[in-house]
Design a protein around this motif. Structure first.
Motif, short mmCIF file in Angstrom:
data_model
loop_
_atom_site.label_atom_id
_atom_site.label_comp_id
_atom_site.label_asym_id
_atom_site.label_seq_id
_atom_site.Cartn_x
_atom_site.Cartn_y
_atom_site.Cartn_z
N UNK A 170 -6.55 -79.93 44.73
CA UNK A 170 -6.90 -80.63 45.96
C UNK A 170 -5.84 -81.60 46.43
N UNK A 171 -4.91 -82.00 45.55
CA UNK A 171 -3.83 -82.90 45.94
C UNK A 171 -2.72 -82.18 46.70
N UNK A 172 -2.67 -80.86 46.58
CA UNK A 172 -1.59 -80.10 47.21
C UNK A 172 -1.88 -79.77 48.66
N UNK A 173 -3.12 -79.94 49.06
CA UNK A 173 -3.48 -79.65 50.44
C UNK A 173 -4.96 -79.39 50.55
N UNK A 174 -5.53 -79.55 51.71
CA UNK A 174 -6.98 -79.36 51.87
C UNK A 174 -7.37 -77.90 51.69
N UNK A 175 -8.51 -77.69 51.05
CA UNK A 175 -9.06 -76.35 50.91
C UNK A 175 -9.91 -76.04 52.15
N UNK A 176 -10.20 -74.77 52.40
CA UNK A 176 -11.05 -74.42 53.55
C UNK A 176 -12.38 -75.17 53.51
N UNK A 177 -12.90 -75.46 54.68
CA UNK A 177 -14.10 -76.28 54.78
C UNK A 177 -15.28 -75.76 54.00
N UNK A 213 -12.15 -85.88 38.04
CA UNK A 213 -12.04 -85.45 39.44
C UNK A 213 -13.40 -84.98 39.96
N UNK A 214 -14.10 -84.19 39.14
CA UNK A 214 -15.39 -83.66 39.59
C UNK A 214 -16.43 -84.76 39.77
N UNK A 215 -16.35 -85.81 38.96
CA UNK A 215 -17.32 -86.90 39.07
C UNK A 215 -16.89 -87.97 40.05
N UNK A 216 -15.68 -87.83 40.60
CA UNK A 216 -15.19 -88.79 41.58
C UNK A 216 -14.60 -90.05 40.99
N UNK A 217 -14.43 -90.10 39.67
CA UNK A 217 -13.91 -91.29 39.01
C UNK A 217 -12.43 -91.12 38.71
N UNK A 218 -11.62 -91.05 39.74
CA UNK A 218 -10.18 -90.88 39.52
C UNK A 218 -9.42 -91.75 40.50
N UNK A 219 -8.30 -92.31 40.06
CA UNK A 219 -7.45 -93.06 40.97
C UNK A 219 -6.68 -92.12 41.89
N UNK A 220 -6.21 -92.64 42.98
CA UNK A 220 -5.46 -91.82 43.92
C UNK A 220 -4.13 -91.40 43.32
N UNK A 221 -3.70 -90.18 43.61
CA UNK A 221 -2.41 -89.68 43.15
C UNK A 221 -1.37 -89.95 44.21
N UNK A 222 -0.31 -90.64 43.83
CA UNK A 222 0.74 -90.98 44.79
C UNK A 222 2.02 -90.21 44.58
N UNK A 233 -6.68 -91.87 33.83
CA UNK A 233 -6.05 -90.69 33.23
C UNK A 233 -5.69 -89.64 34.27
N UNK A 234 -6.57 -89.48 35.26
CA UNK A 234 -6.41 -88.37 36.20
C UNK A 234 -5.15 -88.49 37.03
N UNK A 235 -4.62 -89.73 37.21
CA UNK A 235 -3.41 -89.86 38.02
C UNK A 235 -2.18 -89.35 37.29
N UNK A 236 -2.30 -88.90 36.04
CA UNK A 236 -1.19 -88.27 35.34
C UNK A 236 -1.04 -86.81 35.74
N UNK A 237 -2.01 -86.27 36.45
CA UNK A 237 -2.04 -84.85 36.75
C UNK A 237 -2.14 -84.63 38.26
N UNK A 238 -1.66 -83.49 38.68
CA UNK A 238 -1.79 -83.07 40.07
C UNK A 238 -2.89 -82.01 40.14
N UNK A 239 -3.89 -82.26 40.93
CA UNK A 239 -5.00 -81.33 41.09
C UNK A 239 -4.74 -80.41 42.28
#
Length: 329
Positions: free
Chosen positions: A9-16, A306-315, A1-7
């Motif tokens: 974090x997908x737009x660029x890395x956040x500060x460390x 996304x928070x649980x890490x169970x999401x496919x990669x967004x392409x 489901x998560x690959x239907x959305x842009x998070x």
């Protein structure tokens, strides 16, 4: 489901440092973010309404016109609610009221431990908001208190809706019957409860997600404008938090007496009762979830994935966002 959305974090890395915090927050600390959201939401709503209340009472004491009104108080609380819900709903759902939280726990399976955290955060938010407003107006409060004390009326008016303490804690009008005050509180908060449950109903096509805060704010303002002179609390967090603040400043004589129970408990009862009535009369299995709410529910599920890490990669950015360009690192 998560690959239907842009998070985000997908737009660029956040500060460390934020990425490090998210690695802690996502598996273990999300409850803290939720409590902070409830705290901040009630803080904003209480802060927005308490300041204009003091200005209104100050204008009555000083006989200066046009610096405060009941309309301004109601509008300020409404705007505060709109801001609070808009800011906090994405994180905590913006309950902002122990009555709503308790009703959701009893009838909708909201986790009891989470509910307890919410209620504590909500009351603390109102408590701190009242303290902040008190500090902001401290000089004016000190001067006004001395003037009223010199006239020998400070103790007479202080713990009334028109008094200094009455700007922070909620009190019944002088000489009013608590039976009528309870009746007023019951009717107003029951109607407000119906408004709230209608707004959060996923099958309500007439209240889009983006307008939920506005409709609830208008409902709240309406009961303030029309019925607050009879005595109105409407929110346990606002009442208990403000009352605890008043007791901390002025001692136990600020506790409100028998009215305190009406102010703190009635809206919890009506939140539950209004939910039962709404679910019985208005909600129905045949009703269709609106496209707006359907999309919102899927987005919430995607965030959880996304928070649980169970999401496919967004392409790619999906069509609902208006583009199909590939995301580059």
């Amino acid at each position: 489901m998560s690959n239907q959305f842009v998070h985000l974090g997908d737009l660029g890395p956040r500060p460390g440092v934020l990425k490090a915090w998210e690695r802690v927050k996502h598996p273990h600390g999300w409850w803290f973010a939720e409590c902070c959201a409830e705290f901040l939401g009630v803080f904003i709503y209480t802060f927005a309404g308490t300041g204009p209340t003091f200005v209104f009472n100050l204008s009555n004491f000083t006989k200066v016109n046009n610096i405060g009104s009941l309309f301004g108080i109601g509008l300020s609380y409404a705007i505060g609610l709109v801001l609070a819900i808009s800011i906090c709903a994405p994180v905590s759902g913006a309950h902002l009221s122990p009555g709503i939280t308790i009703a959701a726990t009893i009838f909708k399976g909201f986790p009891p431990l989470k509910a307890l955290r919410y209620v504590i955060a909500q009351i603390l938010g109102a408590f701190v908001a009242c303290l902040v407003v008190y500090a902001q107006y401290y000089e004016q409060i000190k001067v006004l208190s001395k003037a009223l004390e010199a006239e020998g009326v400070l103790d007479v008016v202080n713990f009334t809706p028109q008094g200094i303490a009455g700007c922070f804690a909620l009190y019944a009008p002088v000489g009013s019957s608590l039976r009528y005050v309870f009746f007023n509180e019951f009717i107003c908060t029951f109607i407000l409860g119906i408004v709230i449950w209608a707004c959060v109903d996923h099958t309500n096509f007439y209240v889009p997600t983006s307008f939920i805060s506005v409709v609830i704010g208008l409902g709240y303002a309406t009961i303030i404008w029309g019925f607050s002179p009879v005595g109105l609390a409407a929110n346990t967090a606002r009442d208990v938090g403000g009352r605890l603040m008043a007791v901390a400043i002025w001692g136990t004589k600020a506790n409100g007496g028998a009215y305190a129970a009406i102010a703190a408990l009635t809206n919890i009862l009506t939140a539950c009762l209004s939910l039962v009535v709404y679910e019985t009369i208005f909600a129905d299995s045949s009703r269709v979830v609106s496209p707006d709410r359907h999309h919102h529910l899927h987005a919430q599920a995607a965030e959880q994935e996304y928070r649980t890490g169970n999401r496919p990669a967004v392409t790619h950015i999906p069509e609902p966002y208006g583009s199909s360009e590939k995301i580059t690192a």
